[in-house]
Design a protein around this motif. Structure first.
Motif, short mmCIF file in Angstrom:
data_model
loop_
_atom_site.label_atom_id
_atom_site.label_comp_id
_atom_site.label_asym_id
_atom_site.label_seq_id
_atom_site.Cartn_x
_atom_site.Cartn_y
_atom_site.Cartn_z
N LEU A 1 0.86 -1.30 -0.01
CA LEU A 1 -0.07 -0.13 -0.17
C LEU A 1 1.02 1.19 0.18
CD1 LEU A 1 -2.57 -1.04 2.58
CD2 LEU A 1 -2.94 -1.15 0.06
N ASP A 2 1.00 1.97 -1.10
CA ASP A 2 1.73 3.09 -1.19
C ASP A 2 0.80 4.46 -0.89
OD1 ASP A 2 3.96 1.66 -2.17
OD2 ASP A 2 3.05 1.55 -4.23
N ILE A 3 1.44 5.36 0.04
CA ILE A 3 0.69 6.31 0.33
C ILE A 3 1.80 7.33 0.19
CG2 ILE A 3 -0.53 7.66 2.08
CD1 ILE A 3 -1.37 4.83 3.37
N ILE A 4 1.40 8.41 -0.70
CA ILE A 4 2.39 9.48 -1.00
C ILE A 4 2.09 10.76 -0.50
CG2 ILE A 4 2.99 8.50 -3.22
CD1 ILE A 4 1.42 10.79 -4.66
N MET A 5 2.70 11.59 -0.16
CA MET A 5 2.47 12.89 0.67
C MET A 5 3.26 14.03 0.23
SD MET A 5 1.96 11.08 4.28
CE MET A 5 2.80 9.50 4.08
N GLU A 6 3.06 14.95 0.36
CA GLU A 6 3.65 16.22 0.30
C GLU A 6 4.38 16.64 1.70
OE1 GLU A 6 3.48 20.87 -0.87
OE2 GLU A 6 1.27 19.64 -0.96
N VAL A 7 5.77 16.78 1.85
CA VAL A 7 6.36 17.01 3.04
C VAL A 7 7.32 18.08 2.88
CG1 VAL A 7 7.98 15.92 4.43
CG2 VAL A 7 6.25 14.40 3.43
N LEU B 1 5.38 4.62 2.87
CA LEU B 1 4.78 6.10 3.04
C LEU B 1 5.84 6.88 2.45
CD1 LEU B 1 3.70 6.06 6.93
CD2 LEU B 1 2.41 5.51 4.83
N PHE B 2 5.58 7.52 1.48
CA PHE B 2 6.62 8.21 0.46
C PHE B 2 6.34 9.69 0.54
CE2 PHE B 2 7.88 10.02 -3.31
CZ PHE B 2 9.17 9.51 -3.88
N GLY B 3 7.44 10.66 0.95
CA GLY B 3 7.12 11.99 0.93
C GLY B 3 8.03 12.66 0.05
N GLN B 4 7.74 13.80 -0.53
CA GLN B 4 8.48 14.64 -1.06
C GLN B 4 8.13 16.09 -1.17
OE1 GLN B 4 8.31 12.64 -5.11
NE2 GLN B 4 8.25 14.70 -5.93
N ASP B 5 8.79 17.24 -1.33
CA ASP B 5 8.39 18.55 -1.36
C ASP B 5 7.71 18.91 -2.71
OD1 ASP B 5 7.53 21.12 -0.85
OD2 ASP B 5 9.83 21.87 -0.78
N GLU B 6 6.53 18.24 -3.03
CA GLU B 6 5.77 18.57 -4.19
C GLU B 6 4.50 18.08 -3.93
OE1 GLU B 6 5.08 19.42 -7.84
OE2 GLU B 6 7.26 18.89 -7.57
N SER B 7 3.30 18.66 -4.41
CA SER B 7 1.96 18.31 -4.34
C SER B 7 1.82 16.93 -4.82
CB SER B 7 1.23 19.26 -5.19
OG SER B 7 -0.03 18.65 -5.50
N PHE C 1 -0.57 15.61 -6.09
CA PHE C 1 -1.24 15.66 -7.39
C PHE C 1 -0.24 15.93 -8.56
CE2 PHE C 1 -4.45 16.92 -4.42
CZ PHE C 1 -5.24 15.91 -4.46
N ASN C 2 0.93 16.42 -8.43
CA ASN C 2 2.03 16.36 -9.30
C ASN C 2 3.07 15.23 -9.10
OD1 ASN C 2 0.80 18.68 -10.43
ND2 ASN C 2 1.75 20.16 -9.18
N GLN C 3 3.02 14.46 -8.06
CA GLN C 3 3.98 13.39 -7.91
C GLN C 3 3.78 12.20 -9.05
OE1 GLN C 3 4.82 11.93 -3.94
NE2 GLN C 3 4.18 14.28 -3.22
N ASN C 4 4.85 11.67 -9.60
CA ASN C 4 4.95 10.75 -10.55
C ASN C 4 4.00 9.51 -10.27
OD1 ASN C 4 6.49 12.32 -12.24
ND2 ASN C 4 8.37 10.97 -11.88
N ALA C 5 3.85 9.11 -9.05
CA ALA C 5 3.19 7.81 -8.27
C ALA C 5 1.80 8.31 -8.83
CB ALA C 5 3.25 7.54 -7.06
N TYR C 6 1.26 9.46 -8.35
CA TYR C 6 -0.15 10.09 -8.76
C TYR C 6 -0.47 10.04 -10.26
CZ TYR C 6 -4.60 12.46 -8.42
OH TYR C 6 -5.91 12.63 -8.75
N LEU C 7 0.48 10.63 -10.76
CA LEU C 7 0.21 10.74 -12.24
C LEU C 7 0.21 9.54 -13.04
CD1 LEU C 7 2.55 13.95 -12.92
CD2 LEU C 7 0.19 13.98 -12.71
N HIS C 8 1.08 8.71 -12.64
CA HIS C 8 1.02 7.12 -13.36
C HIS C 8 0.04 6.41 -12.91
CE1 HIS C 8 5.76 6.86 -13.13
NE2 HIS C 8 5.45 7.51 -14.25
#
Length: 177
Positions: free
Chosen positions: A53-59, A105-111, A113-120
């Protein structure tokens, strides 16, 4: 559609279990300030045994995020946390096991909705909605060891040199993203 996990509760049995486990852990509410979004294969029903279960976040603040993640999930099985740079972007990632699911749980300083995991995931979901017959082919390729993006590139006859980039290009060319 993917901005909450409510859709999982009316999905297949694995999606319902994922909804239950994520809700039990209160991940979405406990980490709400990071805009958590469940991405990957479970939301679009192409998961196989062992899919996480991949959960991405803006951090924005990795130190604060790490403190909170360690406090909330540090006691769960196989917990690990790492910071690295992927394609010149600093990221932070935590993994742990809970109720027969592996969480990432994956975080990066990016919205989100603009992260590759979401776009993919958005692109892959669109492709599956347009061509439902591809679902079984993707799952079979995944069972053979293909990662998700390379599997999509194969069935879409896209170049396989950089499947992650090629899938994004496909999404842009076709007006999906």
């Amino acid at each position: 559609m993917f901005d909450t996990i409510e859709y999982l509760n009316s999905g297949n049995s694995r999606q319902k279990r994922a909804f239950s486990v994520i809700s039990e852990l209160k991940i979405m509410s406990d980490l709400v300030e990071f805009t958590p979004i469940l991405c990957g294969t479970v939301p679009i029903e192409i998961d196989i045994e062992g899919s996480d279960l991949d959960i991405i976040m803006e951090v924005k603040n990795f130190t604060e995020f790490e403190r909170k993640i360690r406090l909330l999930y540090g006691g769960y099985g196989h917990f690990s946390l790492s910071k690295k740079t992927i394609k010149n972007v600093p990221v932070i990632k935590a993994n742990f096991h809970y109720q027969n699911f592996e969480f990432e749980l994956f975080g990066q300083d990016e919205s989100v909705f603009n992260q590759n995991a979401y776009l993919h995931m958005v692109i892959e979901n669109y492709v599956l909605k347009q061509s439902p017959d591809l679902q079984g082919k993707i799952i079979e390729l995944k069972k053979q060891g293909f990662k998700t993006e390379p599997a999509f590139c194969k069935v879409l006859h896209l170049p396989s040199d950089d499947p992650y980039l090629r899938l994004l290009e496909y999404g842009k060319i076709n007006g999906i993203i």
